[in-house]
Design an enzyme around this catalytic site. Structure first.
Site, PDB file in Angstrom:
ATOM      1  N   LYS A 152      21.172 -25.985   6.090  1.00  8.14           N
ATOM      2  CA  LYS A 152      20.886 -24.937   6.398  1.00  8.14           C
ATOM      3  C   LYS A 152      19.333 -24.279   6.369  1.00  8.14           C
ATOM      4  O   LYS A 152      18.507 -24.767   5.466  1.00  8.14           O
ATOM      5  CB  LYS A 152      21.153 -24.434   5.536  1.00  8.14           C
ATOM      6  CG  LYS A 152      21.429 -22.681   5.761  1.00  8.14           C
ATOM      7  CD  LYS A 152      21.862 -21.724   4.447  1.00  8.14           C
ATOM      8  CE  LYS A 152      22.475 -20.237   5.173  1.00  8.14           C
ATOM      9  NZ  LYS A 152      21.412 -19.433   5.180  1.00  8.14           N
ATOM     10  N   THR A 177      24.880  -3.650  23.662  1.00  7.43           N
ATOM     11  CA  THR A 177      25.023  -2.271  23.417  1.00  7.43           C
ATOM     12  C   THR A 177      25.986  -2.271  21.519  1.00  7.43           C
ATOM     13  O   THR A 177      27.185  -2.341  22.056  1.00  7.43           O
ATOM     14  CB  THR A 177      24.692  -1.444  24.237  1.00  7.43           C
ATOM     15  OG1 THR A 177      26.348  -1.376  24.830  1.00  7.43           O
ATOM     16  CG2 THR A 177      24.182  -1.121  25.046  1.00  7.43           C
ATOM     17  N   SER A 202     -23.693  11.428  -0.515  1.00  4.46           N
ATOM     18  CA  SER A 202     -22.882  11.494  -2.011  1.00  4.46           C
ATOM     19  C   SER A 202     -22.156  10.801  -2.163  1.00  4.46           C
ATOM     20  O   SER A 202     -21.922   9.544  -0.444  1.00  4.46           O
ATOM     21  CB  SER A 202     -22.743  12.951  -1.941  1.00  4.46           C
ATOM     22  OG  SER A 202     -21.194  13.253  -2.607  1.00  4.46           O
ATOM     23  N   THR A 203     -21.329  11.020  -2.967  1.00  9.00           N
ATOM     24  CA  THR A 203     -19.664   9.566  -2.657  1.00  9.00           C
ATOM     25  C   THR A 203     -18.941  10.210  -1.496  1.00  9.00           C
ATOM     26  O   THR A 203     -18.604   9.517  -0.857  1.00  9.00           O
ATOM     27  CB  THR A 203     -18.938   9.909  -3.763  1.00  9.00           C
ATOM     28  OG1 THR A 203     -19.897   8.776  -4.927  1.00  9.00           O
ATOM     29  CG2 THR A 203     -17.722   9.058  -3.542  1.00  9.00           C
ATOM     30  N   ASN A 204     -19.098  11.593  -1.376  1.00  7.66           N
ATOM     31  CA  ASN A 204     -18.204  12.496  -0.234  1.00  7.66           C
ATOM     32  C   ASN A 204     -18.346  11.887   0.755  1.00  7.66           C
ATOM     33  O   ASN A 204     -17.432  12.487   1.752  1.00  7.66           O
ATOM     34  CB  ASN A 204     -17.928  13.776  -1.193  1.00  7.66           C
ATOM     35  CG  ASN A 204     -17.912  14.564  -1.899  1.00  7.66           C
ATOM     36  OD1 ASN A 204     -17.509  12.691  -2.811  1.00  7.66           O
ATOM     37  ND2 ASN A 204     -18.026  14.730  -2.886  1.00  7.66           N
ATOM     38  N   THR A 252     -16.285   6.996  -6.597  1.00  7.85           N
ATOM     39  CA  THR A 252     -17.976   7.353  -6.961  1.00  7.85           C
ATOM     40  C   THR A 252     -17.602   5.750  -8.143  1.00  7.85           C
ATOM     41  O   THR A 252     -19.571   5.739  -7.336  1.00  7.85           O
ATOM     42  CB  THR A 252     -18.023   8.174  -7.911  1.00  7.85           C
ATOM     43  OG1 THR A 252     -17.414   9.753  -7.417  1.00  7.85           O
ATOM     44  CG2 THR A 252     -19.303   8.207  -9.134  1.00  7.85           C
ATOM     45  N   SER A 307      18.178 -23.656   2.220  1.00  7.75           N
ATOM     46  CA  SER A 307      18.527 -23.411   1.254  1.00  7.75           C
ATOM     47  C   SER A 307      18.436 -24.464  -0.182  1.00  7.75           C
ATOM     48  O   SER A 307      18.653 -25.569   0.041  1.00  7.75           O
ATOM     49  CB  SER A 307      20.577 -23.513   1.425  1.00  7.75           C
ATOM     50  OG  SER A 307      20.929 -23.280   0.414  1.00  7.75           O
ATOM     51  N   SER A 308      19.143 -24.422  -1.684  1.00 10.09           N
ATOM     52  CA  SER A 308      18.916 -25.319  -2.020  1.00 10.09           C
ATOM     53  C   SER A 308      20.226 -26.140  -2.879  1.00 10.09           C
ATOM     54  O   SER A 308      20.494 -26.420  -3.551  1.00 10.09           O
ATOM     55  CB  SER A 308      18.554 -24.744  -3.454  1.00 10.09           C
ATOM     56  OG  SER A 308      19.796 -23.533  -3.691  1.00 10.09           O
TER      57      SER A 308
END
Length: 463
Positions: free
Chosen positions: A320, A183, A136-138, A97, A314-315
């Site tokens: 990497k 697999t 209507s909102t609905n 609404t 990576s830090s």
């Protein structure tokens, strides 16, 4: 400030605001996500209001001057204007609404301006009596939600089409690259890398079709049903034309539900659509998993393909590089799966003639479609299109694998082939060399049977 009132009481609204008292109450009551209504939903709401104004005008229910002002205001919203005036949160109580009234008030106040009046003077044009006439909102909110969802799904389907095309291109590029199939993560039999990409492309093609099917589910709307589907306060002349007019305005093949009461209270179509989005997410996540596995390394893993390097991984570990694009696809898939649960619960939670939980349902569905679109777009552009085959490593692993012994089964039997495979692994030598040493078959025949490329398609047994 200007004073506006509703059935709850009086509230001060900023004098220049296009929204009104009911929008402001919605904003105050529902500070949930910190976001505004989705732009596509706003556009769709304005399209619904425009279709309604046209039909009410043509039925003689809305006078031409007011109708013209409403139509011009709707066109401004559809074109992207007045968006700052849509202030309510997408997750809200009241079955939507607040969203519907936000649209009614913005369009009404802009129409009042166009008629020469001051914002908030609803004696000139009223949000409920004129903009919301016959609605209507609905029936407005779910209809607008379906229109928005269709457009978002089309965008996502377009990106899936690009993914399928990129995978098909790689399937052709890598068709001559032999690798070991696996697999349960163990060596199986040889396969062409191009065949793997073709299989992923086939899944993407199915996902395109699923999203096309999802659109069809959303084309059936309950507009005209008003509050509970009985069409109370909707003039028969309006009711007959409003969905066809809306279809023409939007360019979508919308059609009115056969049973408006059913369409107003039951949201199972959204559950079905979300399930199709979830299926797409499952396929994408599986593809992302496969690409991460095949690119594992580059020295201590499988490393049969190389993904484009996009950023430092990576830090602390120099040089990497991580598979960040597949990783983000996985995360998007998780979110879509979570949204699917929310949508399922929201649809189930409706009671009797209405479901009050459409706001969170639509918010989740829109997010899923957008996340899918965005993830696939960056996946194609920054990952799939730049994948390289590590051809030499693929060849080396095929030669080392005992899996090629499977090709001997139709000729020398399973037991003897299994013994050869086990011994080859223990001695760490290729099956071919061991078979030559033990005289399993004449050398020329052995060369033919253990040719890996020969194993990537069907053969007559014993050939």
């Amino acid at each position: 400030m200007r004073q506006e009132h509703d059935s709850i009481g009086t509230l001060a609204v900023p004098e220049q605001a296009y929204y009104g008292v009911q929008s402001l109450r919605g904003q105050e009551n529902f500070p949930i996500t910190g976001r505004r209504l989705h732009p596509q939903l706003i556009t769709a709401l304005a399209e619904v209001k425009k279709a309604a104004a046209l039909c009410n005008r043509d039925a003689g229910l809305l006078d031409p001057a007011r109708a013209d002002a409403v139509l011009r205001a709707c066109d401004e919203v559809i074109a992207g204007g007045l968006r700052d005036a849509f202030i309510v949160d997408p997750i809200q109580g009241g079955a939507g609404t607040s969203a519907n009234m936000n649209a009614n008030e913005v369009i009404a106040n802009r129409a009042i301006e166009l008629l020469g009046g001051a914002k908030g003077d609803y004696s000139i044009l009223h949000p409920n009596d004129h903009v919301n006439m016959g609605q209507s909102t609905n029936d407005v909110f779910p209809t607008a939600g379906k229109i928005a969802a269709i457009r978002l799904l089309r965008d996502a389907r377009g990106e899936l089409s690009r993914l399928r095309a990129a995978l098909e291109k790689k399937a052709l590029e890598f068709d001559g690259v032999l690798k070991m199939g696996r697999t349960q993560l163990q060596d199986a039999v040889p396969v062409r890398l191009g065949q793997s990409f073709a299989a992923w492309a086939a899944a993407a093609r199915r996902d395109e079709a699923r999203l096309a099917a999802a659109e069809q589910k959303l084309l059936v709307v309950n507009l005209g049903g008003t509050a509970i589907g009985t069409s109370l306060n909707a003039d028969p002349r309006y009711l007959q034309r409003v969905v066809p007019v809306l279809a023409e305005l939007t360019g979508l093949q919308l059609r009115r539900a056969d049973d408006l009461i059913d369409a107003t209270q039951n949201l199972d179509c959204f559950v079905e659509v979300s399930g199709l989005l979830k299926t797409c997410a499952v396929d994408l996540s599986k593809l992302a998993n496969d690409l991460r596995l095949l690119s594992m390394g580059p020295r201590a893993g499988i490393s049969e393909i190389a993904l484009p390097a996009r950023q430092n991984g990576s830090s602390i570990m120099p040089g990497k590089v991580n598979p960040v694009l597949p990783e983000v696809v996985n995360q998007v898939a998780f979110r879509i799966m979570g949204n699917d649960v929310t949508i399922m619960l929201a649809a189930e939670a409706g009671q009797l003639e209405l479901n009050a939980f459409e706001p969170v349902l639509l918010h989740s569905l829109f997010e899923s479609a957008e996340l899918l679109r965005n993830a696939v777009r960056t996946f194609v552009d920054h990952c799939v299109a730049g994948i390289r085959a590590e051809r030499e490593n693929c060849r080396r692993m095929v030669e080392r694998s005992a899996g090629v012994a499977a090709a001997l089964c139709p000729i020398i039997g399973y037991e003897r082939s299994a013994a050869l495979a086990k011994e080859a692994v223990q001695e760490e030598i290729p099956v071919r060399l061991l078979a030559e040493r033990e005289g399993v078959l004449p050398p020329e025949r052995l060369q033919e049977v253990l040719e890996p490329l020969r194993m990537t398609g069907p053969l007559r047994c014993g050939a």
